[in-house]
Design a protein around this motif. Structure first.
Motif, PDB file in Angstrom:
ATOM      1  N   CYS A 164     -12.898   0.732   2.238  1.00  9.97           N
ATOM      2  CA  CYS A 164     -12.900   0.683   0.690  1.00  9.97           C
ATOM      3  C   CYS A 164     -13.843   1.534   0.076  1.00  9.97           C
ATOM      4  O   CYS A 164     -15.040   1.970   0.454  1.00  9.97           O
ATOM      5  N   HIS A 177      -5.766   0.468  -5.526  1.00 12.65           N
ATOM      6  CA  HIS A 177      -5.594  -0.596  -4.920  1.00 12.65           C
ATOM      7  C   HIS A 177      -6.816  -1.515  -4.898  1.00 12.65           C
ATOM      8  O   HIS A 177      -7.567  -1.100  -4.614  1.00 12.65           O
ATOM      9  N   LEU A 199      -5.119   1.541   6.437  1.00 12.27           N
ATOM     10  CA  LEU A 199      -6.592   1.327   5.643  1.00 12.27           C
ATOM     11  C   LEU A 199      -7.106   2.823   5.789  1.00 12.27           C
ATOM     12  O   LEU A 199      -7.801   3.283   5.043  1.00 12.27           O
ATOM     13  N   ASP A 233       1.278   3.774  -3.113  1.00  9.19           N
ATOM     14  CA  ASP A 233       0.709   5.183  -2.832  1.00  9.19           C
ATOM     15  C   ASP A 233       1.946   6.085  -3.300  1.00  9.19           C
ATOM     16  O   ASP A 233       1.570   7.112  -3.932  1.00  9.19           O
ATOM     17  N   SER A 271     -12.353  -3.761  -3.388  1.00 10.22           N
ATOM     18  CA  SER A 271     -12.374  -5.060  -3.075  1.00 10.22           C
ATOM     19  C   SER A 271     -13.229  -5.831  -3.705  1.00 10.22           C
ATOM     20  O   SER A 271     -14.505  -5.447  -3.972  1.00 10.22           O
ATOM     21  N   MET A 312      -9.406   2.334  -2.908  1.00 12.00           N
ATOM     22  CA  MET A 312      -9.293   0.985  -2.533  1.00 12.00           C
ATOM     23  C   MET A 312     -10.479   0.129  -3.020  1.00 12.00           C
ATOM     24  O   MET A 312     -11.615   0.595  -2.815  1.00 12.00           O
ATOM     25  N   MET A 349       0.719  -1.207   0.142  1.00 11.88           N
ATOM     26  CA  MET A 349       0.019   0.009   0.016  1.00 11.88           C
ATOM     27  C   MET A 349       0.978   1.236  -0.117  1.00 11.88           C
ATOM     28  O   MET A 349       0.610   2.337  -0.773  1.00 11.88           O
TER      29      MET A 349
END
Length: 257
Positions: free
Chosen positions: A120, A55, A94, A47, A103, A101, A43
């Motif tokens: 997320c 991500h 996170l 970044d 998922s 992000m 991560m």
């Protein structure tokens, strides 16, 4: 072991999408400290890399993750190091990661496997997915800032049902509660998740970051502070007689299963 988290940047997306995939199916993708370390490093690297725009978190077929590997988790957490180790770094990552992000969940999403989706920007899940946080069943507390984000995202009563009562949510219930964006078929999950990531990666990156910051209310310090508060209380609970009894019962059930 590094093979338990596969980090890749698919060439078809020009390296703009960074995928972190749980790959420990024999243990239901239970997460160890080393797995947390690899995700944190990925991560941070993503970044810092201008080529990476998004991500993505994925699991294996039929299982996203069953949460923490209990043996590994207890070896450091019970000594009061919950917020200091790789798991604490992951929780804060996170909350503070700069880039979107996404998922994709198929099957079990337990503990952190559920709470990470509060952070997320888009989550897709299959109909057979189950979101569950058995924290209080183990005489513990919610984590990952979920005690703050849960009521904000889901409303108090649904957040209480999930995070305190330990009620499992189906994919459709999680969608209705606002935890996930869309329910898709098992065979389409990965392609749909990666297509959404590619679409976001194609947008002007500075405008995307500003829009995301506005939607997430910019300053994340309150969430980081809540994660730290949760971690301190979590550590205290681990040494309580109530938690010891709950864990002994849990481990006995695992041995007899």
């Amino acid at each position: 072991m590094s093979e338990h988290i596969i980090v890749e940047r698919p060439s078809e997306h020009g390296g703009a999408v960074q995928v972190m995939r749980f790959n420990r199916p024999d243990k239901k993708n239970a997460i160890t400290q080393d797995m947390y370390r690899i995700m944190v490093e990925a991560m941070r690297a993503g970044d810092a890399d201008d080529d990476v725009r998004v991500h993505v978190f994925l699991g294996s077929e039929g299982c996203f993750t069953a949460g923490n590997d209990m043996q590994d988790f207890l070896s450091y957490a019970i000594n009061g190091r919950l917020g200091e180790g790789h798991v604490g770094q992951f929780l804060k990552a996170l909350a503070t990661v700069r880039k979107p992000m996404i998922s994709g969940v198929d099957g079990l999403a337990i503990g952190i496997g559920t709470t990470m989706h509060f952070h997320c920007d888009l989550t897709f899940a299959t109909p057979r997915s189950e979101f569950r946080t058995p924290f209080v069943d183990l005489a513990l507390l919610p984590e990952a800032g979920s005690s703050l984000l849960g009521p904000d995202v889901m409303g108090y009563q649904r957040a209480f049902a999930m995070l305190a009562a330990g009620t499992g949510f189906s994919a459709e219930e999680a969608r209705e509660a606002g935890l996930i964006y869309q329910v898709v078929g098992e065979e389409a999950l990965e392609s749909v998740t990666l297509a959404a990531a590619a679409n976001i990666a194609s947008k002007p990156p500075q405008a995307m970051q500003l829009a995301r910051d506005l939607l997430r209310r910019g300053d994340r310090s309150a969430i980081v502070a809540r994660i730290e508060e949760e971690s301190a209380l979590f550590g205290e609970r681990l040494s309580s007689p109530e938690a010891r009894a709950a864990f002994e019962a849990f481990m006995a059930r695992k041995k007899s299963a």
